[in-house]
Motif scaffolding. Sequence first.
Motif, PDB file in Angstrom:
ATOM      1  N   GLN A 146       0.661  -1.331  -0.011  1.00 58.99           N
ATOM      2  CA  GLN A 146      -0.334   0.012  -0.188  1.00 58.99           C
ATOM      3  C   GLN A 146       1.001   1.440   0.364  1.00 58.99           C
ATOM      4  N   THR A 147       1.884   1.351   0.402  1.00 56.55           N
ATOM      5  CA  THR A 147       2.727   2.001   0.757  1.00 56.55           C
ATOM      6  C   THR A 147       3.786   3.169  -0.764  1.00 56.55           C
ATOM      7  N   PHE A 148       4.012   1.661  -1.398  1.00 57.83           N
ATOM      8  CA  PHE A 148       3.788   1.948  -3.295  1.00 57.83           C
ATOM      9  C   PHE A 148       2.395   2.263  -4.261  1.00 57.83           C
ATOM     10  N   VAL A 149       1.489   1.653  -3.680  1.00 53.24           N
ATOM     11  CA  VAL A 149       0.010   2.312  -4.506  1.00 53.24           C
ATOM     12  C   VAL A 149       0.125   3.589  -4.205  1.00 53.24           C
ATOM     13  N   THR A 163       3.515  10.455   1.172  1.00 50.07           N
ATOM     14  CA  THR A 163       3.641   8.333   1.611  1.00 50.07           C
ATOM     15  C   THR A 163       4.837   7.745   1.425  1.00 50.07           C
ATOM     16  N   LEU A 164       6.191   7.898   0.621  1.00 43.32           N
ATOM     17  CA  LEU A 164       6.872   6.095   1.326  1.00 43.32           C
ATOM     18  C   LEU A 164       7.427   7.615   1.977  1.00 43.32           C
ATOM     19  N   GLY A 165       7.875   6.486   3.191  1.00 39.35           N
ATOM     20  CA  GLY A 165       8.880   6.326   4.410  1.00 39.35           C
ATOM     21  C   GLY A 165      10.327   6.584   3.875  1.00 39.35           C
ATOM     22  N   GLU A 166      10.422   7.621   3.123  1.00 43.47           N
ATOM     23  CA  GLU A 166      12.251   7.274   2.353  1.00 43.47           C
ATOM     24  C   GLU A 166      12.983   8.849   3.246  1.00 43.47           C
ATOM     25  N   ALA A 226      16.605  -4.687   4.006  1.00 44.10           N
ATOM     26  CA  ALA A 226      15.837  -5.221   5.026  1.00 44.10           C
ATOM     27  C   ALA A 226      14.904  -6.213   4.858  1.00 44.10           C
ATOM     28  N   LYS A 227      14.188  -5.539   3.771  1.00 45.36           N
ATOM     29  CA  LYS A 227      12.959  -6.025   2.994  1.00 45.36           C
ATOM     30  C   LYS A 227      13.688  -7.777   2.790  1.00 45.36           C
ATOM     31  N   GLN A 228      14.671  -8.199   2.124  1.00 45.73           N
ATOM     32  CA  GLN A 228      14.484  -8.911   2.082  1.00 45.73           C
ATOM     33  C   GLN A 228      16.035 -10.041   3.401  1.00 45.73           C
ATOM     34  N   TYR A 264       1.320  -3.370  12.200  1.00 46.64           N
ATOM     35  CA  TYR A 264       2.815  -3.307  11.596  1.00 46.64           C
ATOM     36  C   TYR A 264       3.177  -2.907  11.036  1.00 46.64           C
ATOM     37  N   TRP A 265       4.612  -3.347  10.117  1.00 45.69           N
ATOM     38  CA  TRP A 265       4.761  -2.440   8.595  1.00 45.69           C
ATOM     39  C   TRP A 265       4.384  -3.488   7.667  1.00 45.69           C
ATOM     40  N   VAL A 266       3.469  -2.326   6.936  1.00 46.10           N
ATOM     41  CA  VAL A 266       2.877  -3.329   5.567  1.00 46.10           C
ATOM     42  C   VAL A 266       3.284  -4.360   5.114  1.00 46.10           C
ATOM     43  N   CYS A 270       9.065   1.862  15.660  1.00 49.60           N
ATOM     44  CA  CYS A 270       8.224   1.262  14.464  1.00 49.60           C
ATOM     45  C   CYS A 270       8.095   3.005  13.537  1.00 49.60           C
ATOM     46  N   ASN A 271       7.878   1.433  12.771  1.00 44.80           N
ATOM     47  CA  ASN A 271       6.984   2.372  11.123  1.00 44.80           C
ATOM     48  C   ASN A 271       5.419   1.003  11.126  1.00 44.80           C
ATOM     49  N   PRO A 272       4.684   2.767  11.659  1.00 47.52           N
ATOM     50  CA  PRO A 272       3.674   3.176  11.390  1.00 47.52           C
ATOM     51  C   PRO A 272       3.701   4.000  13.016  1.00 47.52           C
ATOM     52  N   SER A 316      18.501   2.101   5.312  1.00 45.93           N
ATOM     53  CA  SER A 316      17.974   2.702   3.924  1.00 45.93           C
ATOM     54  C   SER A 316      17.353   4.326   4.517  1.00 45.93           C
ATOM     55  N   LYS A 317      17.254   4.059   5.887  1.00 43.92           N
ATOM     56  CA  LYS A 317      17.145   5.371   6.309  1.00 43.92           C
ATOM     57  C   LYS A 317      18.720   6.256   6.995  1.00 43.92           C
ATOM     58  N   GLY A 318      19.096   5.200   8.352  1.00 42.79           N
ATOM     59  CA  GLY A 318      20.101   6.041   9.054  1.00 42.79           C
ATOM     60  C   GLY A 318      20.911   6.388   7.800  1.00 42.79           C
ATOM     61  N   ILE A 375      -4.448   6.912  10.303  1.00 45.35           N
ATOM     62  CA  ILE A 375      -3.945   7.629   8.789  1.00 45.35           C
ATOM     63  C   ILE A 375      -2.279   7.585   9.308  1.00 45.35           C
ATOM     64  N   ARG A 376      -1.559   7.074   8.042  1.00 45.79           N
ATOM     65  CA  ARG A 376      -0.097   7.309   8.106  1.00 45.79           C
ATOM     66  C   ARG A 376       0.241   8.981   7.000  1.00 45.79           C
ATOM     67  N   PHE A 377       1.609   9.166   8.112  1.00 43.49           N
ATOM     68  CA  PHE A 377       2.128  10.666   7.237  1.00 43.49           C
ATOM     69  C   PHE A 377       3.386  10.622   7.492  1.00 43.49           C
TER      70      PHE A 377
HETATM   71  N1  GLU Z   1       9.514   0.810   4.169  1.00 42.89           N
HETATM   72  C1  GLU Z   1       8.922   2.875   3.774  1.00 42.89           C
HETATM   73  C2  GLU Z   1       7.714   2.687   3.948  1.00 42.89           C
HETATM   74  O1  GLU Z   1       6.676   2.533   4.799  1.00 42.89           O
HETATM   75  C3  GLU Z   1       9.196   2.579   2.165  1.00 42.89           C
HETATM   76  C4  GLU Z   1       8.503   1.674   1.288  1.00 42.89           C
HETATM   77  C5  GLU Z   1       7.760  -0.137   1.253  1.00 42.89           C
HETATM   78  O2  GLU Z   1       9.278  -0.237   1.394  1.00 42.89           O
HETATM   79  O3  GLU Z   1       6.893   0.243   1.780  1.00 42.89           O
HETATM   80  O4  GLU Z   1       6.992   3.911   3.396  1.00 42.89           O
END
Ligand code: GLU
Length: 397
Positions: A15-18, A37-40, A100-102, A124-126, A174-176, A236-238, A371-373
């Motif tokens: 949903q972050t990419f959507v 939208t995106l956390g970057e 980190a995703k992988q 939890y993270w998406v 925590c994200n989000p 990615s983040k730091g 909702i996340r900003f």
């Molecule tokens: N982790 C970031 C976010 O939650 C980047 C997008 C993703 O990897 O889902 O927005």
Amino acid sequence: MEKLSERLLRLRYSQTFVMSNKARDMKASGVDVISLTLGEPDFDVPANIKQAAIDAINENYSHYSPVPGFLDLRQAIAAKLKRDNELDYKPSQICVANGAKQAIINVLMALVNDGDEVILPVPYWVSYDEMVKMVGGRSVFIKTSYVNDFKITAEQLEEAITPKTKVLLYSSPCNPSGSYYTYDELKSLAKVISKYPHITVISDEIYEYINYETKHRSIAAFPEIYEQVAVINGLSKGYAMTGWRMGYSACPEWLAKACDKVQGQMTSGANTVAQRAAITALTTDPAEYRYMIDEFKKRRDIVYDLMKEIPGFKVLLPKSAFYFYPDISFYIGKTLNGKEIKDSDDFAMFLLDEAHVGSVGGVSFGSPECIRFSYAASEVNLREAMKRIKETLEKYT
Ligand code: GLU
Ligand code: PMP
């Protein structure tokens, strides 16, 4: 006959990419959209890290690396885990991954059988719930809310554990939600986990440096559960290196070997140029990159003051990461400008259409009332976005 697998059909798009794609498409069609939208991080990669990548190209780092990463990178990661987290890991316990995703999915693939349970504190993270589905597991959710700072207690954890529980997976910071678990809270969770040796904790610490209150703590630092923890982290983040795809896991030896096995059949070693650059990043004093965190904190304070004034938003001051996660249940069940708001995904679409501000609804984070900003955006854009949302919503309150 359906060509796609049942496994694929069960998955949701991230949903972050959507939402970021929707915001990008609107922008491309000429609408002045502000995308939160995106956390970057919106910073450039620091110059010394870029130079290390250029040097790596010139030095012909162009061949396959070992599957879990170059030995000197794994040594640098082990030294970083000691320096920042007081954790003892050998290079043989580390697996460098394509983000980190992988690293998370490697560990889940290594541990979860069909029908095994994975405990996910909500929100939890998406990608967590979808990754659990991908590996055939079943998510078990522990609900929290803004009232308790979106954190679970040791009692809640213990109640959720069954003989089928294989994994506890969470992010701290925590994200989000922007919360983090304190030393004492982690200690009480560790005490519960230590009673159940069949459980592995996947501790996602990718926002480690983005903590405005205190030094980061890892649950792996409690010796009684060290053997039960997979630490996940990444650059990615730091280090603002989202596109460079550098993440890693640090695990007990048997689990590290399993990650190596999974990754060796999926993607092989991560990008070699990025690996060389990661050595420079991780061996530089983190204080050099502190300017990014200071800037995030400044923006957080600005957004907090403005968001508190938005009607119908119940908002906490996030203590870490770079997200606001207000409760917007006030709007659920209402019809705004002819649009029915059944959940926060509808509300996020409403804000995109009416206020031209992109956000991510909480449904895919497990909380349809939030909702996340992301506030990893410029101060000008953040101020303008809050103004637009306030003006839009004032019409309906
Ligand atoms: N982790 C970031 C976010 O939650 C980047 C997008 C993703 O990897 O889902 O927005
Ligand atoms: N975990 C969390 C909590 C995240 O927010 C993200 C998004 N960046 C990731 C993992 C994945 O990060 P990476 O870019 O290293 O794959």
